[in-house]
Design an enzyme around this catalytic site. Structure first.
Site, PDB file in Angstrom:
ATOM      1  N   HIS A  19       0.849  -1.202   0.000  1.00  0.00           N
ATOM      2  CA  HIS A  19       0.000   0.000   0.000  1.00  0.00           C
ATOM      3  C   HIS A  19       0.876   1.242   0.000  1.00  0.00           C
ATOM      4  O   HIS A  19       1.331   1.708   1.044  1.00  0.00           O
ATOM      5  CB  HIS A  19      -0.933  -0.003   1.221  1.00  0.00           C
ATOM      6  CG  HIS A  19      -2.042   0.995   1.124  1.00  0.00           C
ATOM      7  ND1 HIS A  19      -3.363   0.623   1.056  1.00  0.00           N
ATOM      8  CD2 HIS A  19      -2.033   2.355   1.059  1.00  0.00           C
ATOM      9  CE1 HIS A  19      -4.125   1.705   0.973  1.00  0.00           C
ATOM     10  NE2 HIS A  19      -3.330   2.769   0.978  1.00  0.00           N
ATOM     11  N   HIS A  21       1.115   5.033  -2.375  1.00  0.00           N
ATOM     12  CA  HIS A  21       0.526   5.854  -3.434  1.00  0.00           C
ATOM     13  C   HIS A  21       1.619   6.573  -4.212  1.00  0.00           C
ATOM     14  O   HIS A  21       2.453   7.268  -3.617  1.00  0.00           O
ATOM     15  CB  HIS A  21      -0.434   6.888  -2.834  1.00  0.00           C
ATOM     16  CG  HIS A  21      -1.710   6.307  -2.323  1.00  0.00           C
ATOM     17  ND1 HIS A  21      -2.865   6.274  -3.073  1.00  0.00           N
ATOM     18  CD2 HIS A  21      -2.014   5.714  -1.136  1.00  0.00           C
ATOM     19  CE1 HIS A  21      -3.837   5.706  -2.369  1.00  0.00           C
ATOM     20  NE2 HIS A  21      -3.346   5.353  -1.191  1.00  0.00           N
ATOM     21  N   ASP A  23       1.448   9.211  -6.103  1.00  0.00           N
ATOM     22  CA  ASP A  23       1.382  10.662  -5.953  1.00  0.00           C
ATOM     23  C   ASP A  23       1.611  11.109  -4.516  1.00  0.00           C
ATOM     24  O   ASP A  23       1.585  12.310  -4.224  1.00  0.00           O
ATOM     25  CB  ASP A  23       0.046  11.211  -6.474  1.00  0.00           C
ATOM     26  CG  ASP A  23      -1.167  10.469  -5.935  1.00  0.00           C
ATOM     27  OD1 ASP A  23      -1.024   9.314  -5.495  1.00  0.00           O
ATOM     28  OD2 ASP A  23      -2.279  11.039  -5.959  1.00  0.00           O
ATOM     29  N   GLY A 180     -10.457   7.434  -2.153  1.00  0.00           N
ATOM     30  CA  GLY A 180     -11.330   8.580  -1.957  1.00  0.00           C
ATOM     31  C   GLY A 180     -12.236   8.395  -0.754  1.00  0.00           C
ATOM     32  O   GLY A 180     -12.078   7.448   0.021  1.00  0.00           O
ATOM     33  N   HIS A 207      -9.912   0.479  -0.477  1.00  0.00           N
ATOM     34  CA  HIS A 207      -9.744   1.318   0.699  1.00  0.00           C
ATOM     35  C   HIS A 207     -10.998   1.196   1.575  1.00  0.00           C
ATOM     36  O   HIS A 207     -12.108   1.477   1.123  1.00  0.00           O
ATOM     37  CB  HIS A 207      -9.586   2.784   0.301  1.00  0.00           C
ATOM     38  CG  HIS A 207      -8.185   3.183  -0.049  1.00  0.00           C
ATOM     39  ND1 HIS A 207      -7.580   2.852  -1.235  1.00  0.00           N
ATOM     40  CD2 HIS A 207      -7.269   3.913   0.650  1.00  0.00           C
ATOM     41  CE1 HIS A 207      -6.362   3.360  -1.265  1.00  0.00           C
ATOM     42  NE2 HIS A 207      -6.138   4.009  -0.131  1.00  0.00           N
ATOM     43  N   GLU A 210     -10.561   3.004   7.151  1.00  0.00           N
ATOM     44  CA  GLU A 210      -9.559   4.025   7.468  1.00  0.00           C
ATOM     45  C   GLU A 210     -10.263   5.171   8.183  1.00  0.00           C
ATOM     46  O   GLU A 210     -10.198   5.294   9.401  1.00  0.00           O
ATOM     47  CB  GLU A 210      -8.865   4.520   6.196  1.00  0.00           C
ATOM     48  CG  GLU A 210      -7.813   5.599   6.463  1.00  0.00           C
ATOM     49  CD  GLU A 210      -7.259   6.236   5.191  1.00  0.00           C
ATOM     50  OE1 GLU A 210      -6.240   6.930   5.312  1.00  0.00           O
ATOM     51  OE2 GLU A 210      -7.830   6.050   4.099  1.00  0.00           O
ATOM     52  N   ASP A 295       1.781   4.015   2.857  1.00  0.00           N
ATOM     53  CA  ASP A 295       0.701   4.862   2.367  1.00  0.00           C
ATOM     54  C   ASP A 295       1.270   5.985   1.505  1.00  0.00           C
ATOM     55  O   ASP A 295       1.233   5.909   0.281  1.00  0.00           O
ATOM     56  CB  ASP A 295      -0.148   5.407   3.513  1.00  0.00           C
ATOM     57  CG  ASP A 295      -1.533   5.871   3.057  1.00  0.00           C
ATOM     58  OD1 ASP A 295      -1.947   5.490   1.940  1.00  0.00           O
ATOM     59  OD2 ASP A 295      -2.198   6.598   3.805  1.00  0.00           O
TER      60      ASP A 295
END
Length: 357
Positions: A19, A21, A23, A180, A207, A210, A295
């Site tokens: 996991h 990202h 970006d 999202g 996701h 969380e 993350d």
């Protein structure tokens, strides 16, 4: 004698990351250079050190909403295929330098596809990872990187993204994700996308658990047929003080649904007040399929090594715990069985055997 558990030895240990990202992991210097190339003037700092500090402080607000606002800058400088390719290449190199031998890195192509076809965004990621993998291998730190494509829950491009997962799965795309806001956007909101993945036998991680609680996890499992839970840490809401479990927690543990836990991120976004209060150790001890993840390396100021180091230090983990979590992550990976067996038998187990000798 076993090697002492330290940041140095943990960096040498072969690690698996599920996991992360794209970006959320840019080098600060790269953000500055990409911004300069396109005339992006909204960055809050003008040198790499100060920019890195700004990202960590802005993300360390205790608010998931504020945390997510930091992505406006990274996504803002990634609106060209050359930029996406560079970021993906550097991601592979940075993870390899940190001792990661297998990683799945996720990105929503729709976020950078404003000025390019969405297919071009996916191909730029794949080209960048391939270049980074080749360089890392030549440099003696081989890594395998698989791509996860995210659809944004609040948008309506799920069918398109699911189609891209199927189209590019022989080129390095290993699965689908929904990212999202969890609240208000259930994972079965666009059932045609889930049906497309089902027909193609495509992998998916969702996701859930969380910012939202156990019902979000239940919806991911039932509505999207999630194979893994992105974060999933709020399953701890159903773990009582005496260790008794609620019904969803029983299911998640019995079915060994992998939890892509990212402790530092969870503390930053306010899910838990501190690492010491985080349930990662408790869930691990109770037999949940816990994996450790970054993350967003830029926003959280972390690496896979630092995340393991902090958990080891806080909860007293030993090499057996680190190795178990690593093998668990590899088993949960969306790579093919032959690749996972090769990494397990030729890389991960020998690596930990040497550290524990």
């Amino acid at each position: 004698m076993p090697a002492p558990l330290s940041a140095e030895t943990l960096r040498r240990a072969p690690k698996v990351l599920l996991h992360d990202h794209l970006d959320g992991g840019l080098r600060p210097q790269t953000v500055l250079e990409l911004a300069d190339e396109v005339g992006y003037r909204d960055l809050p700092a003008g040198d790499a050190a100060a920019l890195g500090v700004w990202f960590r402080q802005a993300a360390d607000s205790g608010s998931l909403v504020r945390y997510l606002e930091t992505f406006a800058h990274t996504v803002g400088v990634m609106q060209r295929p050359e930029a996406v390719q560079r970021v993906a290449r550097e991601c592979a190199l940075d993870l390899a330098a940190d001792g990661v031998v297998y990683a799945e890195v996720r990105m929503a192509p729709e976020l950078v596809a404003g000025s390019m076809p969405i297919e071009e965004a996916v191909e730029a990621m794949l080209d960048g990872y391939a270049a980074g993998m080749k360089e890392a291998t030549t440099g003696g730190t081989p890594i395998t990187v698989g791509t996860l494509l995210c659809a944004m829950r609040q948008n309506d491009r799920w069918d398109e993204v699911a189609g891209l997962v199927v189209r590019y799965r022989d080129a390095g795309v290993v699965g689908f994700d929904l990212a999202g806001p969890e609240d208000g956007f259930p994972p079965d909101r666009i059932p045609s996308a889930i049906a497309l993945l089902d027909r193609a036998g495509a992998h998916r991680t969702i996701h859930a658990g969380e910012a939202a609680g156990v019902e979000s996890i239940r919806a991911a499992l039932d509505g999207a047929r999630a194979e893994r839970l992105g974060h999933g840490v709020r399953i701890a809401d159903e773990v009582l003080e005496d260790g008794a479990l609620g019904p969803v927690a029983v299911r998640v543990r019995e079915e060994q649904v992998p939890l892509e836990v990212a402790p530092s991120s969870n503390v930053q976004t306010g899910a838990y007040p501190s690492l010491a209060a985080h349930p990662v150790d408790r869930l691990h001890r109770l037999g949940f399929a816990v994996t450790l993840n970054t993350d967003n390396r830029l926003m959280s100021g972390v690496s896979v090594t630092s995340e393991f180091t902090d958990v080891v230090t806080t909860f007293g983990w030993g090499w057996d715990d680190v190795a178990r979590v690593t093998e668990r992550a590899l088993a949960a990976a969306f790579a093919d069985d032959a690749e996972k067996a090769r990494l397990r038998d030729d890389v991960v187990r020998p690596g930990y055997a040497a550290l524990r000798a």
